[in-house]
Design a protein around this motif. Structure first.
Motif, short mmCIF file in Angstrom:
data_model
loop_
_atom_site.label_atom_id
_atom_site.label_comp_id
_atom_site.label_asym_id
_atom_site.label_seq_id
_atom_site.Cartn_x
_atom_site.Cartn_y
_atom_site.Cartn_z
N LEU A 256 -6.32 55.61 33.34
CA LEU A 256 -5.58 54.40 33.72
C LEU A 256 -5.75 54.10 35.20
CD1 LEU A 256 -3.60 52.15 32.90
CD2 LEU A 256 -1.73 53.74 33.40
N LEU A 257 -5.68 55.12 36.05
CA LEU A 257 -5.84 54.92 37.49
C LEU A 257 -7.24 54.43 37.82
CD1 LEU A 257 -3.98 58.06 38.94
CD2 LEU A 257 -3.17 55.69 38.88
N VAL A 258 -8.25 54.93 37.12
CA VAL A 258 -9.63 54.49 37.33
C VAL A 258 -9.78 53.02 36.94
CG1 VAL A 258 -12.03 54.76 36.57
CG2 VAL A 258 -10.65 56.78 37.09
N GLU A 259 -9.21 52.65 35.79
CA GLU A 259 -9.27 51.25 35.33
C GLU A 259 -8.59 50.31 36.31
OE1 GLU A 259 -7.47 51.37 31.51
OE2 GLU A 259 -9.15 52.42 30.55
N GLN A 260 -7.54 50.78 36.98
CA GLN A 260 -6.79 49.94 37.92
C GLN A 260 -7.30 50.07 39.35
OE1 GLN A 260 -2.76 51.33 37.30
NE2 GLN A 260 -2.49 50.13 35.41
N ASP A 261 -8.46 50.73 39.51
CA ASP A 261 -9.07 50.91 40.83
C ASP A 261 -8.11 51.63 41.78
OD1 ASP A 261 -11.22 50.77 42.54
OD2 ASP A 261 -10.62 48.85 43.40
N ARG A 262 -7.42 52.63 41.27
CA ARG A 262 -6.46 53.41 42.07
C ARG A 262 -6.80 54.90 41.98
NH1 ARG A 262 -1.47 52.17 38.82
NH2 ARG A 262 -0.44 53.64 40.25
N VAL A 263 -8.11 55.21 41.91
CA VAL A 263 -8.53 56.59 41.67
C VAL A 263 -8.03 57.54 42.76
CG1 VAL A 263 -10.75 56.35 42.85
CG2 VAL A 263 -10.48 58.04 41.03
N GLN A 283 -17.23 61.11 46.89
CA GLN A 283 -17.22 62.42 46.23
C GLN A 283 -16.12 62.49 45.18
OE1 GLN A 283 -16.70 64.91 49.60
NE2 GLN A 283 -18.78 64.59 50.38
N LEU A 284 -14.96 61.95 45.53
CA LEU A 284 -13.84 61.92 44.59
C LEU A 284 -14.20 61.12 43.34
CD1 LEU A 284 -10.90 62.24 43.66
CD2 LEU A 284 -10.30 60.31 45.15
N GLU A 285 -14.74 59.94 43.54
CA GLU A 285 -15.08 59.08 42.40
C GLU A 285 -16.15 59.70 41.52
OE1 GLU A 285 -16.08 55.28 44.01
OE2 GLU A 285 -14.02 54.81 44.63
N ALA A 286 -17.15 60.31 42.14
CA ALA A 286 -18.22 60.96 41.36
C ALA A 286 -17.68 62.13 40.56
CB ALA A 286 -19.33 61.43 42.30
N SER A 287 -16.77 62.88 41.15
CA SER A 287 -16.20 64.05 40.48
C SER A 287 -15.31 63.63 39.31
CB SER A 287 -15.39 64.89 41.47
OG SER A 287 -16.18 65.29 42.57
N ILE A 288 -14.48 62.62 39.54
CA ILE A 288 -13.60 62.13 38.48
C ILE A 288 -14.42 61.52 37.34
CG2 ILE A 288 -11.86 60.40 37.91
CD1 ILE A 288 -10.63 62.68 39.42
N GLU A 289 -15.46 60.78 37.71
CA GLU A 289 -16.31 60.16 36.69
C GLU A 289 -16.96 61.22 35.81
OE1 GLU A 289 -19.92 58.73 34.79
OE2 GLU A 289 -19.93 60.07 36.54
N LEU A 290 -17.42 62.31 36.40
CA LEU A 290 -18.03 63.40 35.64
C LEU A 290 -17.01 64.05 34.72
CD1 LEU A 290 -20.36 65.32 35.01
CD2 LEU A 290 -19.66 66.70 37.01
N ALA A 291 -15.81 64.28 35.23
CA ALA A 291 -14.76 64.91 34.41
C ALA A 291 -14.41 64.04 33.20
CB ALA A 291 -13.52 65.15 35.27
N LEU A 292 -14.36 62.73 33.39
CA LEU A 292 -14.03 61.83 32.28
C LEU A 292 -15.18 61.76 31.27
CD1 LEU A 292 -12.14 58.93 34.08
CD2 LEU A 292 -11.20 60.85 32.79
N ARG A 293 -16.42 61.88 31.72
CA ARG A 293 -17.54 61.95 30.77
C ARG A 293 -17.45 63.22 29.93
NH1 ARG A 293 -22.43 62.14 34.28
NH2 ARG A 293 -23.47 62.64 32.32
#
Length: 323
Positions: A256-263, A283-293
């Motif tokens: 939800l935070l990623v969808e709302q651009d509040r990562v 780095q934060l966005e890349a790490s979160i994106e990998l975790a969600l994949r």
């Protein structure tokens, strides 16, 4: 009489351990040599620490600190014997040469209540204590993720039959004096037959919050079963949050935070860079994106563990290369 009983227990459990080794490895184990300790050695090892509470415990086993041959050791005392215990010994002995697996030094099979496994001593204890009661810096968290990803990828690819851990979580990861991560507890592990991509198991095992939804619905175990659990572990490491807080589920919360651009709100504000600086947003966005994949509902859409390990290395290198 007591010695005769101990000898019988040792013989019975030794036979069961050998049967599990043959069954699990199909006769092709690459086990590292481990010592057989006596009951007296185990009792003496923990005698000086009798007043210390177990470092970690559950229904099935407890961890105790001890000294053997002048060396601090970590002793895992099982409450009973059984296939899961012998599997833990078999897989731990195969994996003990890996730098990011808690090294099994030996075992004692003749304790009536249940076997004892002797490991190297992890000075900084379990990862879950640091996540919930301490504050590991961002770089250290990524380093731990990289090291566990490497260990799990090795588990999946280094043997003729891929081994699936099935219980990757912070409580099963220990840290040495340099905060190097050590994966442990292979009692739930299962191997996939050669030439197959999955294996069925009617007994659902693992930890709530880390369980792959595909596995819970089909009872089929694949490499992606561990990928999902690792993805949850990565989210816990990166955010400092539990898998569930009240009605809030971690994966859905982060999505939800990623969808709302509040990562940036996903991360505990106490988590900083190794030098106390704010976390790099990329780095934060890349790490979160990998975790969600890794935690995608569909196992087919998740990456392989070896791909995950390479991606974390890339993210970590970007920290090292940063000015």
């Amino acid at each position: 009489m007591a010695k005769r009983r101990q000898s019988k227990i040792l013989l019975d459990r030794g036979s069961e351990l050998l049967e599990e080794r043959i069954r699990f490895c199909d006769g092709r184990c690459r086990s590292n040599p481990i010592r057989n300790f006596s009951v007296d050695q185990i009792c003496r090892a923990i005698q000086d620490f009798q007043k210390i509470h177990p470092l970690q415990s559950c229904i099935e086993f407890e961890w105790k600190k001890g000294v053997l041959d002048g060396r601090l050791v970590f002793i895992k005392r099982y409450a009973r014997g059984g296939q899961e215990v012998y599997r833990d010994i078999v897989v731990s002995s195969q994996m003990s040469s890996h730098n990011n697996v808690l090294k099994l030094l030996g075992c004692c099979l003749e304790i009536p209540e249940g076997p004892a496994l002797v490991y190297e001593y992890p000075e900084n204890r379990s990862l879950d204590r640091h996540i919930h009661y301490g504050s590991l810096p961002w770089g250290t968290r990524l380093k731990i993720a990289k090291e566990i990803a490497n260990a799990v990828a090795y588990l999946h690819t280094a043997f003729p039959r891929p081994i699936i851990h099935r219980d990757i979580k912070p409580a099963n990861i220990f840290l040495n004096q340099n905060y190097a991560a050590k994966l442990s507890d292979f009692s739930f592990s299962i191997s996939i037959p050669e030439g197959e991509s999955k294996v069925g198991d009617d007994l659902l095992v693992g930890t709530f919050g880390f369980l792959d939804p595909d596995y819970t619905m089909t009872n089929f175990v694949t490499e992606k079963t561990d990928v999902f659990s690792f993805g949850v572990l990565l989210l816990v490491l990166l955010t400092g949050r539990a898998t569930r807080q009240g009605e809030i589920h971690l994966i859905e919360h982060v999505k939800l935070l990623v969808e709302q651009d509040r990562v940036h709100e996903a991360v505990d504000p106490m988590i900083r860079g190794n030098g106390g600086e704010a976390i790099d947003q990329q780095q934060l966005e890349a790490s979160i994106e990998l975790a969600l994949r890794c935690t995608d509902d569909s196992g087919e859409d998740r990456p392989l563990m070896i791909e995950v390990a390479k991606e974390i290395q890339r993210i970590e290198r970007s920290i090292t290369a940063a000015p």
